[in-house]
Design a protein around this motif. Structure first.
Motif, mmCIF file in Angstrom:
data_model
loop_
_atom_site.group_PDB
_atom_site.id
_atom_site.type_symbol
_atom_site.label_atom_id
_atom_site.label_comp_id
_atom_site.label_asym_id
_atom_site.label_seq_id
_atom_site.Cartn_x
_atom_site.Cartn_y
_atom_site.Cartn_z
ATOM 1 N N VAL C 54 -29.367 56.211 6.403
ATOM 2 C CA VAL C 54 -28.329 55.946 4.921
ATOM 3 C C VAL C 54 -29.608 55.397 4.235
ATOM 4 O O VAL C 54 -29.688 54.482 4.051
ATOM 5 C CB VAL C 54 -26.687 56.254 5.314
ATOM 6 C CG1 VAL C 54 -26.487 55.411 4.213
ATOM 7 C CG2 VAL C 54 -25.655 56.235 6.708
ATOM 8 N N TYR C 102 -22.939 52.267 17.477
ATOM 9 C CA TYR C 102 -21.314 51.194 17.083
ATOM 10 C C TYR C 102 -19.769 51.179 17.161
ATOM 11 O O TYR C 102 -19.098 50.618 17.099
ATOM 12 C CB TYR C 102 -21.207 51.993 15.445
ATOM 13 C CG TYR C 102 -22.229 51.994 14.989
ATOM 14 C CD1 TYR C 102 -23.054 51.463 13.959
ATOM 15 C CD2 TYR C 102 -22.950 53.906 14.896
ATOM 16 C CE1 TYR C 102 -23.568 51.545 13.418
ATOM 17 C CE2 TYR C 102 -24.304 53.663 14.442
ATOM 18 C CZ TYR C 102 -24.427 52.218 13.410
ATOM 19 O OH TYR C 102 -25.678 52.195 12.400
ATOM 20 N N CYS C 174 -14.432 46.162 11.340
ATOM 21 C CA CYS C 174 -15.073 46.917 12.218
ATOM 22 C C CYS C 174 -15.202 46.095 13.912
ATOM 23 O O CYS C 174 -14.922 46.810 14.647
ATOM 24 C CB CYS C 174 -16.733 45.851 12.371
ATOM 25 S SG CYS C 174 -17.428 47.062 10.569
ATOM 26 N N ARG C 185 -18.674 51.146 11.175
ATOM 27 C CA ARG C 185 -20.189 49.890 11.114
ATOM 28 C C ARG C 185 -20.023 49.270 9.599
ATOM 29 O O ARG C 185 -18.929 49.938 9.358
ATOM 30 C CB ARG C 185 -21.108 51.799 11.245
ATOM 31 C CG ARG C 185 -20.608 52.483 10.061
ATOM 32 C CD ARG C 185 -21.909 53.654 10.166
ATOM 33 N NE ARG C 185 -21.459 54.398 9.819
ATOM 34 C CZ ARG C 185 -23.004 55.999 9.498
ATOM 35 N NH1 ARG C 185 -24.054 55.813 10.152
ATOM 36 N NH2 ARG C 185 -22.647 56.297 8.698
ATOM 37 N N VAL C 187 -20.869 48.831 5.922
ATOM 38 C CA VAL C 187 -21.278 48.960 4.605
ATOM 39 C C VAL C 187 -21.083 47.766 3.685
ATOM 40 O O VAL C 187 -20.607 47.621 3.096
ATOM 41 C CB VAL C 187 -20.042 50.626 4.617
ATOM 42 C CG1 VAL C 187 -20.589 51.142 3.409
ATOM 43 C CG2 VAL C 187 -19.803 51.196 5.497
ATOM 44 N N GLU C 204 -16.676 51.185 7.903
ATOM 45 C CA GLU C 204 -16.375 52.374 8.105
ATOM 46 C C GLU C 204 -16.407 52.924 9.580
ATOM 47 O O GLU C 204 -16.566 52.780 10.178
ATOM 48 C CB GLU C 204 -17.795 53.456 7.652
ATOM 49 C CG GLU C 204 -18.082 54.209 6.589
ATOM 50 C CD GLU C 204 -18.946 55.163 6.303
ATOM 51 O OE1 GLU C 204 -19.689 55.798 5.382
ATOM 52 O OE2 GLU C 204 -20.471 54.322 7.471
ATOM 53 N N TRP C 211 -17.581 59.105 9.948
ATOM 54 C CA TRP C 211 -17.311 58.343 8.640
ATOM 55 C C TRP C 211 -16.112 58.238 7.837
ATOM 56 O O TRP C 211 -16.819 59.326 6.551
ATOM 57 C CB TRP C 211 -18.366 58.066 8.605
ATOM 58 C CG TRP C 211 -19.082 57.878 9.862
ATOM 59 C CD1 TRP C 211 -20.741 57.884 10.192
ATOM 60 C CD2 TRP C 211 -18.986 56.702 10.866
ATOM 61 N NE1 TRP C 211 -21.137 57.750 11.414
ATOM 62 C CE2 TRP C 211 -20.850 57.280 11.520
ATOM 63 C CE3 TRP C 211 -18.574 55.736 11.490
ATOM 64 C CZ2 TRP C 211 -20.648 56.072 12.369
ATOM 65 C CZ3 TRP C 211 -18.709 54.195 11.947
ATOM 66 C CH2 TRP C 211 -19.663 55.083 12.847
ATOM 67 N N LEU C 213 -14.745 55.135 5.281
ATOM 68 C CA LEU C 213 -14.997 53.857 4.813
ATOM 69 C C LEU C 213 -13.594 53.971 4.084
ATOM 70 O O LEU C 213 -11.410 54.263 4.026
ATOM 71 C CB LEU C 213 -15.226 53.717 2.831
ATOM 72 C CG LEU C 213 -16.562 53.922 3.473
ATOM 73 C CD1 LEU C 213 -16.809 54.643 1.265
ATOM 74 C CD2 LEU C 213 -17.851 52.993 3.217
ATOM 75 N N ILE C 227 -22.178 53.476 -1.602
ATOM 76 C CA ILE C 227 -22.443 53.086 -0.662
ATOM 77 C C ILE C 227 -23.780 52.981 -1.123
ATOM 78 O O ILE C 227 -25.100 53.725 -1.317
ATOM 79 C CB ILE C 227 -22.319 54.071 0.234
ATOM 80 C CG1 ILE C 227 -20.949 54.831 0.879
ATOM 81 C CG2 ILE C 227 -23.197 53.573 2.382
ATOM 82 C CD1 ILE C 227 -20.998 55.486 2.545
ATOM 83 N N VAL C 230 -25.657 51.031 5.846
ATOM 84 C CA VAL C 230 -25.112 50.852 7.065
ATOM 85 C C VAL C 230 -25.200 49.733 7.884
ATOM 86 O O VAL C 230 -26.920 50.050 7.834
ATOM 87 C CB VAL C 230 -24.394 52.114 7.317
ATOM 88 C CG1 VAL C 230 -23.021 53.017 6.026
ATOM 89 C CG2 VAL C 230 -25.324 53.164 8.297
ATOM 90 N N ARG C 232 -25.185 47.401 11.865
ATOM 91 C CA ARG C 232 -23.708 46.825 12.733
ATOM 92 C C ARG C 232 -23.676 45.999 11.635
ATOM 93 O O ARG C 232 -21.702 45.540 13.050
ATOM 94 C CB ARG C 232 -24.951 46.542 13.872
ATOM 95 C CG ARG C 232 -25.438 47.485 14.627
ATOM 96 C CD ARG C 232 -25.484 46.891 16.227
ATOM 97 N NE ARG C 232 -25.891 48.207 16.881
ATOM 98 C CZ ARG C 232 -26.146 47.747 18.470
ATOM 99 N NH1 ARG C 232 -26.215 46.991 19.148
ATOM 100 N NH2 ARG C 232 -26.770 49.253 18.928
ATOM 101 N N THR C 237 -27.847 44.606 6.600
ATOM 102 C CA THR C 237 -27.165 45.394 5.863
ATOM 103 C C THR C 237 -27.562 44.263 4.184
ATOM 104 O O THR C 237 -26.981 44.517 3.193
ATOM 105 C CB THR C 237 -25.771 45.486 4.810
ATOM 106 O OG1 THR C 237 -24.966 45.109 5.318
ATOM 107 C CG2 THR C 237 -25.661 46.873 6.469
#
Lengths: 258, 258, 258, 258
Positions: C54, C102, C174, C185, C187, C204, C211, C213, C227, C230, C232, C237
């Motif tokens: 991504v 994930y 998450c 995951r 984001v 997500e 996926w 959001l 976005i 992405v 863990r 990120t």
């Protein structure tokens, strides 16, 4: 050595507040408080005995949203710097009830995790020589970096991170000493040699039936420190604990040899 | 080197269960799977690609309360043992997107806490020589003690505790390497030299644009290991994850050079 | 919805530095980047694919001790806000290899510790309704307090502390979702409805083979977010990772609906 | 209530060992020890005062590699079950020096992390009613599962995991109560209503200038428990601490109402 202590603290609170203070030089062995004067206005003070019977703590009820504190004291430090290398660890069965709790882990000092490391690295030493080897190891391995730790930093992080301030040095020394089955407690103190001047933290170890001050940062020594409070770790000796968010306005700590 | 792998696993569950298996030698670089046969009765199997595209994992739906698994494989390990001392770390900007995640901390490997230690202890080394210095340091400092760690043991505890099993050795190596800005991943593998025979865990480091196996326990080497799976840490390569409590009945792992 | 993004970042370093940037709106499903322009002088940029394919991340070699960055983009967000309540969780055996990671815990999200809580509190729900129940529970239980968490705050602390910022809300969502065996995951995203304007973080979740959001803070929704990246958890990120201490000079994030 | 206590413990050590024992019913308020007899052969015993002056602990030097212990006592529990709902919390400034340490976090009880949760969930209650609301919440939320926790389990894990044994219930109650600025300590005790029979752990809270026993598991009550030892958490009241690995041969705890 005679030292003069001058502290000013100015804090703002969201609302009237009860704070817990541990900042007066203790009337305890090895130091004589010649004069002391705490001024805290406006507030109602209740004094209680400190942990392990060392010194006093103060519950201060502050009726206003600001606290203005000054503390001045003159203290003769009469204890000598101990010759740690000639002191012996006590056999476990000779450790009294008031001292035994300081063998155990605490909030910031998970000494139960360090048994193997301490055995490997310091197993050849005993008693005061073991404590000195630990102190020297910490001095070598850690870097003193202002701002490198916070209120949540525990000894597992300090041991991996290899940096900290006086509280972290003292936590690590307490931890290693406890992991070697020697009692160790955390001590808040004043010393004229702290740079920049501030509250200081060191360890105290139980050898030959008495407590002895050890400073892993190397800044202070037993014969120039005025003990404020003792405990298991930094949580037990915080100079101020507030029940609601406290905004620091100004704070100064001055300690001078006179 | 040609190795033969024989695994048997017998587990009892409270109820029909879906388990996640990572135990087959991967069809991946440096090893040729000549024959393999997984027998798992009764169960419905769904194969999916493993993390980082290495090998396959299996979702096994076990309709019964017992699972009986046998796995047999014949693998030629064709990769040589790398001359790590002559390999170079890549500059950060040359680390590709598929590798960059292995620079970061994970569930068991809080590499972000070890920056200062790694800089102090290993700062004079670079590339493969740095990895070797870390491997040797771990070999010297840790004691291999069966049962000394558990599923919750993270690298902060291992670093303080100075003992562990292969997963802990691999966690610590991955952690130190990542803290030096070199990608490192966790690898589950088979080797004929594990004593007692069991699933094994090692690290893989990214040098000169390729992954290289390193075993901090010293039991296995790159040229005698069959890789099963890779990931960020032990959580990503568990040989079996069960959705409900699983009772071990019997389990054997045999790996022999043939 | 069409949104315009304007970011400025000015940082000072101790020395020339390589930084890792994740701040461009991704060219990915559900959003069309109509225009984008990153200006970062002076620096050499290397683009790599982001986690899970991504977007892109950037290795920026800054030859100087200051970095001045501007980023401007125009993005059409084309995805609708999902009707989560009608979406189904996938059976485990239908979770593909790229999604399975994930399901697992990560540095800040120890989802393995929450199995029982999730079963007790949300066991009566399934699929998207379970995710919505978790989101609503977090919205009810957590207080959004700027500055209440830091880079070390993990989900165990957030769960006990009941406060945080967007990263903590996303971590907790998450965590709960993974503990229910649904992939989730972390984001990083832009949205025009963040107050004060800043980078945003949401979760997500993997339902009905795709996926979706979900923002536990309630500030943004799937149809108004662009976005960026992405991973863990927040470590994967970060909008900027620096190899040496970075001093923030100024930073602004503006996102407006146009 | 009169209760009879019978304990047998048989352990094997690798070498002669010093163990620390806390297993005798304390001669303390609310209970009268009519008869007690500890037999521990072969060993040399040194008695020391327990934490907070409650009961005695024993340093036992075991010259052999096996320890055989029997303890039998007859105790009249004279304290009533407190009407907690009518008891008041003390204002902070009325908490004496010997009690203040029990306001603070400890090794297993990070009460500093729970301030917001406790304020949100229990903020409408005060004093004994707040303690009862916490006890009832724990009883509702936690599942008693033998073997679900270990020596490393702290209260952050228990709070997320929602299961545990008596030590975890007591840790969580101590934690919540301390987070509400009410002193709480951890208590090891005997009660005839523990199933299966074993050492038990509960909390003690400071209300109306006195300590009051509270059992979040619901198995015991203040009027049927014989206190052994008190401390900050389970580490302070372990029934046996050994300096070297100890192999359990057999151990029985029987407590009967007579």
């Amino acid at each position: 050595m005679r030292i003069q202590i001058d502290v000013t603290m100015n804090y703002r609170f969201l609302q009237p507040n009860t704070v817990f203070l541990a900042l007066e030089a203790a009337h305890t062995d090895g130091q004589t408080v010649l004069e002391d004067r705490l001024s805290l206005g406006p507030a109602q003070l209740t004094r209680i005995t400190g942990d392990a019977g060392v010194g006093e703590r103060i519950w201060a009820r502050v009726p206003d949203t600001e606290m203005h504190l000054t503390y001045r004291a003159l203290v003769d430090v009469t204890r000598p710097d101990p010759a740690l290398e000639s002191l012996n660890a006590m056999p476990l069965h000779a450790i009294p009830g008031a001292v035994a709790p300081y063998l155990r882990p605490s909030r910031y000092c998970q000494s139960d995790k360090f048994l193997m490391f301490v055995d490997k690295r310091f197993g050849d030493f005993s008693g005061g020589q073991k404590v000195l080897a630990m102190r020297d190891w910490i001095t070598d391995e850690l870097s003193y970096v202002s701002g490198s730790s916070g209120v949540d930093t525990d000894v597992l992080e300090t041991f991996a991170g290899r940096q900290g301030v006086c509280r972290d040095y003292a936590h690590l020394l307490c931890t290693l000493v406890r992991a070697a089955q020697i009692p160790a407690r955390f001590v808040a103190a004043y010393s004229p040699h702290i740079d920049p001047p501030d509250f200081h933290a060191v360890a105290e170890v139980w050898l030959d039936d008495a407590w002895h001050l050890v400073d892993a940062t190397g800044m202070a020594s037993a014969d120039d420190m005025a003990i404020i409070a003792v405990g298991r770790d930094a949580y037990d000796t915080a100079f101020m604990e507030s029940q609601s968010p406290a905004e620091l306005l100004t704070q100064t700590v001055q300690v001078t040899q006179v």
